[in-house]
Design a protein around this motif. Sequence first.
Motif, mmCIF file in Angstrom:
data_model
loop_
_atom_site.group_PDB
_atom_site.id
_atom_site.type_symbol
_atom_site.label_atom_id
_atom_site.label_comp_id
_atom_site.label_asym_id
_atom_site.label_seq_id
_atom_site.Cartn_x
_atom_site.Cartn_y
_atom_site.Cartn_z
ATOM 1 N N LEU A 99 0.844 -1.183 0.000
ATOM 2 C CA LEU A 99 0.000 0.000 0.000
ATOM 3 C C LEU A 99 0.886 1.242 0.000
ATOM 4 C CD1 LEU A 99 -2.279 -1.331 2.827
ATOM 5 C CD2 LEU A 99 -2.847 -1.295 0.415
ATOM 6 N N VAL A 100 0.487 2.239 -0.780
ATOM 7 C CA VAL A 100 1.243 3.485 -0.874
ATOM 8 C C VAL A 100 0.283 4.649 -0.681
ATOM 9 C CG1 VAL A 100 2.703 4.934 -2.316
ATOM 10 C CG2 VAL A 100 2.833 2.450 -2.536
ATOM 11 N N SER A 101 0.590 5.529 0.261
ATOM 12 C CA SER A 101 -0.212 6.738 0.477
ATOM 13 C C SER A 101 0.704 7.942 0.466
ATOM 14 C CB SER A 101 -0.944 6.685 1.814
ATOM 15 O OG SER A 101 -1.937 5.692 1.806
ATOM 16 N N GLN A 102 0.185 9.036 -0.070
ATOM 17 C CA GLN A 102 0.909 10.303 -0.064
ATOM 18 C C GLN A 102 0.107 11.293 0.774
ATOM 19 O OE1 GLN A 102 1.461 11.475 -4.128
ATOM 20 N NE2 GLN A 102 2.763 9.728 -4.580
ATOM 21 N N ILE A 103 0.763 11.892 1.744
ATOM 22 C CA ILE A 103 0.140 12.848 2.661
ATOM 23 C C ILE A 103 0.845 14.190 2.491
ATOM 24 C CG2 ILE A 103 -0.486 13.307 5.072
ATOM 25 C CD1 ILE A 103 -1.544 10.614 4.142
ATOM 26 N N TRP A 104 0.069 15.263 2.296
ATOM 27 C CA TRP A 104 0.629 16.611 2.222
ATOM 28 C C TRP A 104 0.570 17.209 3.616
ATOM 29 C CZ3 TRP A 104 3.569 19.330 -0.819
ATOM 30 C CH2 TRP A 104 3.624 20.717 -0.691
ATOM 31 N N MET A 105 1.742 17.549 4.167
ATOM 32 C CA MET A 105 1.792 18.084 5.521
ATOM 33 C C MET A 105 3.024 18.972 5.659
ATOM 34 S SD MET A 105 1.551 15.959 9.063
ATOM 35 C CE MET A 105 3.250 15.726 9.511
ATOM 36 N N HIS A 142 -0.601 0.341 8.049
ATOM 37 C CA HIS A 142 -0.667 1.445 7.089
ATOM 38 C C HIS A 142 -1.739 2.452 7.506
ATOM 39 C CE1 HIS A 142 0.188 3.135 3.122
ATOM 40 N NE2 HIS A 142 -1.084 3.448 3.078
ATOM 41 N N GLN A 143 -2.921 1.953 7.864
ATOM 42 C CA GLN A 143 -4.018 2.846 8.236
ATOM 43 C C GLN A 143 -3.700 3.621 9.511
ATOM 44 O OE1 GLN A 143 -6.650 3.432 6.182
ATOM 45 N NE2 GLN A 143 -6.898 5.158 7.572
ATOM 46 N N LYS A 144 -3.029 2.984 10.470
ATOM 47 C CA LYS A 144 -2.632 3.682 11.694
ATOM 48 C C LYS A 144 -1.690 4.837 11.378
ATOM 49 C CE LYS A 144 -3.081 -0.233 14.822
ATOM 50 N NZ LYS A 144 -2.344 -1.204 15.655
ATOM 51 N N ALA A 145 -0.724 4.606 10.470
ATOM 52 C CA ALA A 145 0.226 5.657 10.098
ATOM 53 C C ALA A 145 -0.486 6.801 9.386
ATOM 54 C CB ALA A 145 1.329 5.079 9.216
ATOM 55 N N VAL A 146 -1.410 6.464 8.474
ATOM 56 C CA VAL A 146 -2.172 7.493 7.768
ATOM 57 C C VAL A 146 -3.001 8.305 8.763
ATOM 58 C CG1 VAL A 146 -4.043 7.902 6.116
ATOM 59 C CG2 VAL A 146 -2.229 6.282 5.554
ATOM 60 N N LEU A 189 -2.383 14.941 12.693
ATOM 61 C CA LEU A 189 -1.427 16.035 12.886
ATOM 62 C C LEU A 189 -1.624 17.166 11.882
ATOM 63 C CD1 LEU A 189 1.793 13.920 13.552
ATOM 64 C CD2 LEU A 189 0.502 15.267 15.218
ATOM 65 N N GLY A 190 -2.677 17.067 11.066
ATOM 66 C CA GLY A 190 -2.992 18.139 10.127
ATOM 67 C C GLY A 190 -2.670 17.831 8.683
ATOM 68 N N GLY A 191 -2.287 16.611 8.390
ATOM 69 C CA GLY A 191 -1.977 16.232 7.011
ATOM 70 C C GLY A 191 -3.245 15.985 6.201
ATOM 71 N N VAL A 192 -3.101 16.050 4.884
ATOM 72 C CA VAL A 192 -4.204 15.808 3.958
ATOM 73 C C VAL A 192 -3.797 14.673 3.029
ATOM 74 C CG1 VAL A 192 -5.617 16.804 2.116
ATOM 75 C CG2 VAL A 192 -4.907 18.224 4.051
ATOM 76 N N VAL A 193 -4.644 13.640 2.928
ATOM 77 C CA VAL A 193 -4.355 12.516 2.049
ATOM 78 C C VAL A 193 -4.514 12.969 0.599
ATOM 79 C CG1 VAL A 193 -5.022 10.185 1.360
ATOM 80 C CG2 VAL A 193 -5.115 10.842 3.767
ATOM 81 N N VAL A 194 -3.452 12.835 -0.186
ATOM 82 C CA VAL A 194 -3.466 13.215 -1.591
ATOM 83 C C VAL A 194 -3.734 11.995 -2.463
ATOM 84 C CG1 VAL A 194 -2.087 14.190 -3.464
ATOM 85 C CG2 VAL A 194 -1.906 15.138 -1.166
#
Length: 76
Positions: free
Chosen positions: A3-9, A24-28, A34-39
């Motif tokens: 699984l690959v996720s990109q977070i803008w923070m 993976h879901q816990k990290a996301v 903390l204020g990140g947005v899933v891209v």
Amino acid sequence: MFLVSQIWMDNQFQVIISESASVHQKAVDKLVGLGGVVVANNRQDNVLGSVIVNGKRSVWPLTKTETAAQGGGENG
């Protein structure tokens, strides 16, 4: 499968790569908290036995089960 996720923070991308959906879901969730947005959220099937890391193709070892499922010989 991974699984690959990109977070803008904080004006930069944070990339999470995991084989475990729960980890993976816990990290996301932590980064979003903390204020990140899933891209982007993607699932990649490891059909070629390799992965791109820092722009270079690296060997990604297959388990014996994955190798057999792809019709290959024993691995390892």
